[in-house]
Design an enzyme around this catalytic site. Structure first.
Site, short mmCIF file in Angstrom:
data_model
loop_
_atom_site.label_atom_id
_atom_site.label_comp_id
_atom_site.label_asym_id
_atom_site.label_seq_id
_atom_site.Cartn_x
_atom_site.Cartn_y
_atom_site.Cartn_z
N ASN A 172 13.87 31.80 -30.67
CA ASN A 172 12.28 31.63 -30.92
C ASN A 172 11.58 31.91 -29.74
O ASN A 172 10.38 31.98 -29.75
CB ASN A 172 12.30 30.49 -31.72
CG ASN A 172 10.81 30.10 -31.83
OD1 ASN A 172 9.89 30.65 -32.44
ND2 ASN A 172 10.45 28.97 -31.13
N TYR A 192 4.76 43.59 -26.05
CA TYR A 192 5.01 42.54 -26.90
C TYR A 192 5.41 43.13 -28.07
O TYR A 192 6.37 42.87 -28.80
CB TYR A 192 3.76 41.69 -27.00
CG TYR A 192 3.97 40.55 -27.89
CD1 TYR A 192 4.85 39.29 -27.40
CD2 TYR A 192 3.56 40.43 -29.28
CE1 TYR A 192 4.99 38.32 -28.57
CE2 TYR A 192 3.66 39.16 -30.01
CZ TYR A 192 4.33 38.18 -29.68
OH TYR A 192 4.58 37.11 -30.78
N LYS A 214 9.03 43.10 -29.57
CA LYS A 214 9.46 42.41 -30.95
C LYS A 214 9.80 43.40 -32.28
O LYS A 214 10.68 42.94 -33.03
CB LYS A 214 8.11 41.61 -31.39
CG LYS A 214 7.83 40.71 -30.69
CD LYS A 214 8.59 39.28 -30.60
CE LYS A 214 8.28 38.16 -30.03
NZ LYS A 214 8.95 36.94 -30.21
N THR A 247 -0.56 27.74 -32.45
CA THR A 247 0.39 27.01 -31.24
C THR A 247 -0.51 27.41 -29.82
O THR A 247 -1.26 28.20 -29.85
CB THR A 247 1.67 28.01 -31.32
OG1 THR A 247 1.58 29.20 -31.02
CG2 THR A 247 2.42 27.77 -32.81
N1 LIG Z 1 1.52 31.95 -32.28
C1 LIG Z 1 1.44 33.11 -33.17
O1 LIG Z 1 0.40 33.54 -33.67
C2 LIG Z 1 2.95 34.02 -33.24
C3 LIG Z 1 2.83 34.89 -34.22
C4 LIG Z 1 4.10 35.65 -34.39
C5 LIG Z 1 5.19 35.37 -33.73
N2 LIG Z 1 5.15 34.43 -32.61
C6 LIG Z 1 6.43 34.23 -31.86
O2 LIG Z 1 6.80 33.11 -32.18
C7 LIG Z 1 7.37 32.32 -31.11
C8 LIG Z 1 7.05 31.01 -30.64
O3 LIG Z 1 5.77 31.13 -30.05
P1 LIG Z 1 4.75 29.96 -30.31
O4 LIG Z 1 3.85 30.37 -31.33
O5 LIG Z 1 5.46 28.52 -30.91
O6 LIG Z 1 4.31 29.78 -29.01
P2 LIG Z 1 4.25 28.55 -27.81
O7 LIG Z 1 4.19 27.30 -28.55
O8 LIG Z 1 3.57 29.12 -26.80
O9 LIG Z 1 5.79 28.73 -27.68
C9 LIG Z 1 6.70 29.39 -26.93
C10 LIG Z 1 7.98 28.85 -26.56
O10 LIG Z 1 8.55 29.78 -25.99
C11 LIG Z 1 9.15 29.18 -24.44
N3 LIG Z 1 9.47 30.14 -23.47
C12 LIG Z 1 8.59 31.19 -23.12
N4 LIG Z 1 9.03 31.97 -22.06
C13 LIG Z 1 10.42 31.40 -22.09
C14 LIG Z 1 11.34 31.71 -21.22
N5 LIG Z 1 11.45 32.69 -20.28
N6 LIG Z 1 12.61 31.02 -21.12
C15 LIG Z 1 12.71 29.93 -22.19
N7 LIG Z 1 11.67 29.58 -22.96
C16 LIG Z 1 10.62 30.26 -23.04
C17 LIG Z 1 8.20 28.22 -24.16
O11 LIG Z 1 8.71 27.05 -23.68
P3 LIG Z 1 8.61 26.73 -21.90
O12 LIG Z 1 7.22 27.19 -21.50
O13 LIG Z 1 8.72 25.39 -21.86
O14 LIG Z 1 9.82 27.59 -21.26
C18 LIG Z 1 7.74 27.88 -25.74
O15 LIG Z 1 8.57 26.54 -26.06
C19 LIG Z 1 7.47 33.31 -30.10
O16 LIG Z 1 8.54 34.31 -30.01
C20 LIG Z 1 6.35 34.04 -30.44
O17 LIG Z 1 6.17 35.64 -30.09
C21 LIG Z 1 3.93 33.62 -32.39
#
Ligand SMILES: NC(=O)c1ccc[n+]([C@@H]2O[C@H](COP(=O)([O-])OP(=O)(O)OC[C@H]3O[C@@H](n4cnc5c(N)ncnc54)[C@H](OP(=O)(O)O)[C@@H]3O)[C@@H](O)[C@H]2O)c1
Length: 249
Positions: free
Chosen positions: A88, A155, A159, A190
């Site tokens: 994720n 992105y 994805k 988030t």
């Molecule tokens: N929020 C949205 O609207 C949305 C919509 C569709 C899809 N998504 C996807 O949902 C997933 C979770 O995102 P979120 O929305 O929960 O955002 P978030 O709160 O920013 O979480 C992102 C997570 O990814 C980790 N991460 C980022 N780069 C990393 C790396 N190089 N190595 C290890 N961990 C890494 C971060 O942890 P650290 O910084 O501690 O490493 C954090 O735990 C992502 O794949 C995102 O693309 C989000």
């Protein structure tokens, strides 16, 4: 639904991953929580029920080629195997039009969102094979699948690439009882979505439900795919998008 199962969650330090950690822990799973920020992982663990016994932490970067094997090893050494993985972790990277995007930005976004998934599967599949099957979920997105948004080329491409990877893995390993799915959340509140109310309002308006998701709502969809509730679902690009994909006005 996940009682006694061992699940690896990447991106567990915040947002959807942290919400999944809480939900899966409440369901009785053993968890390996992974992300770069170790303190944040410790905070998530401390907030979970029965944290000490069933929750391991692995601080690392998914772009590191050693990350995937090492995180799977933690699951095997701590809990005796791996039943599921919620891959994720993700990043938007520096956004901007393709004509102004530098190659380093492109490579970083692709490494974090897509190459990490290849590496994850490479080590997670053999581990699941030894326990008779498992479930792999990649967090994709609606961006690049049902809608194009400016500035998000790397992105979107990464994805969308996850969906192709998901389909191939699903046919390669279906006969081994390993299911592989992509989960496509809609806009979710988030850290990734920031905290600008005007931006949130714009994003909310893209959805039929006229709101953004809470991370728990996406975590529940991930739990469906990871558990036996989703036992006949594989190779899917599963929308959990509040009707984003069918909204034109
Ligand atoms: N929020 C949205 O609207 C949305 C919509 C569709 C899809 N998504 C996807 O949902 C997933 C979770 O995102 P979120 O929305 O929960 O955002 P978030 O709160 O920013 O979480 C992102 C997570 O990814 C980790 N991460 C980022 N780069 C990393 C790396 N190089 N190595 C290890 N961990 C890494 C971060 O942890 P650290 O910084 O501690 O490493 C954090 O735990 C992502 O794949 C995102 O693309 C989000």
């Amino acid at each position: 639904m996940l009682h006694g199962k061992t699940i690896l969650i990447t991106g567990a330090s915040s947002g959807i991953g942290a919400a999944a950690a809480k939900l899966f822990a409440e369901a009785g799973a053993n968890l390996v929580l992974a992300a770069r920020r170790k303190e944040r992982l410790e905070e998530v663990r401390a907030s979970l029920p029965e944290a000490a016994n069933r929750i391991a932490i692995f601080a690392g970067d998914v772009t590191d080629p050693e990350f995937s094997k090492a995180s799977v090893d933690v699951a095997i050494e701590t809990f005796g195997g791996l039943d599921g993985a919620f891959n994720n972790a993700g990043t938007l990277g520096d956004m901007g039009p393709v004509s102004e995007m530098n190659l380093d930005t492109w490579n970083h976004v692709v490494a974090t969102n897509l190459t990490s998934a290849f590496l994850a599967a490479k080590y997670q599949v053999p581990a699941m094979r030894t326990v008779g099957g498992g479930s792999i979920v990649f967090t994709s997105t609606f961006v690049g699948h049902t809608i194009g948004l400016p500035g998000m080329a790397a992105y979107a491409a990464a994805k969308a690439g996850l969906i192709g990877l998901t389909q191939v893995l699903a046919v390669e390993h279906g006969a081994e009882n390993i299911r592989v799915n992509a989960l496509l959340p809609g806009g979710t509140k988030t850290e990734m979505a920031g905290d600008d109310p005007a931006f949130h309002e714009y994003i909310a308006g893209l959805h039929a439900l006229k709101r953004m998701a809470q991370p728990e709502e996406i975590a529940r969809a991930a739990m469906f795919l990871l558990s036996d509730a989703g036992s006949f679902v594989t190779g899917a690009a599963m929308l959990c998008d509040g009707g984003n994909s069918i909204t034109k006005a």
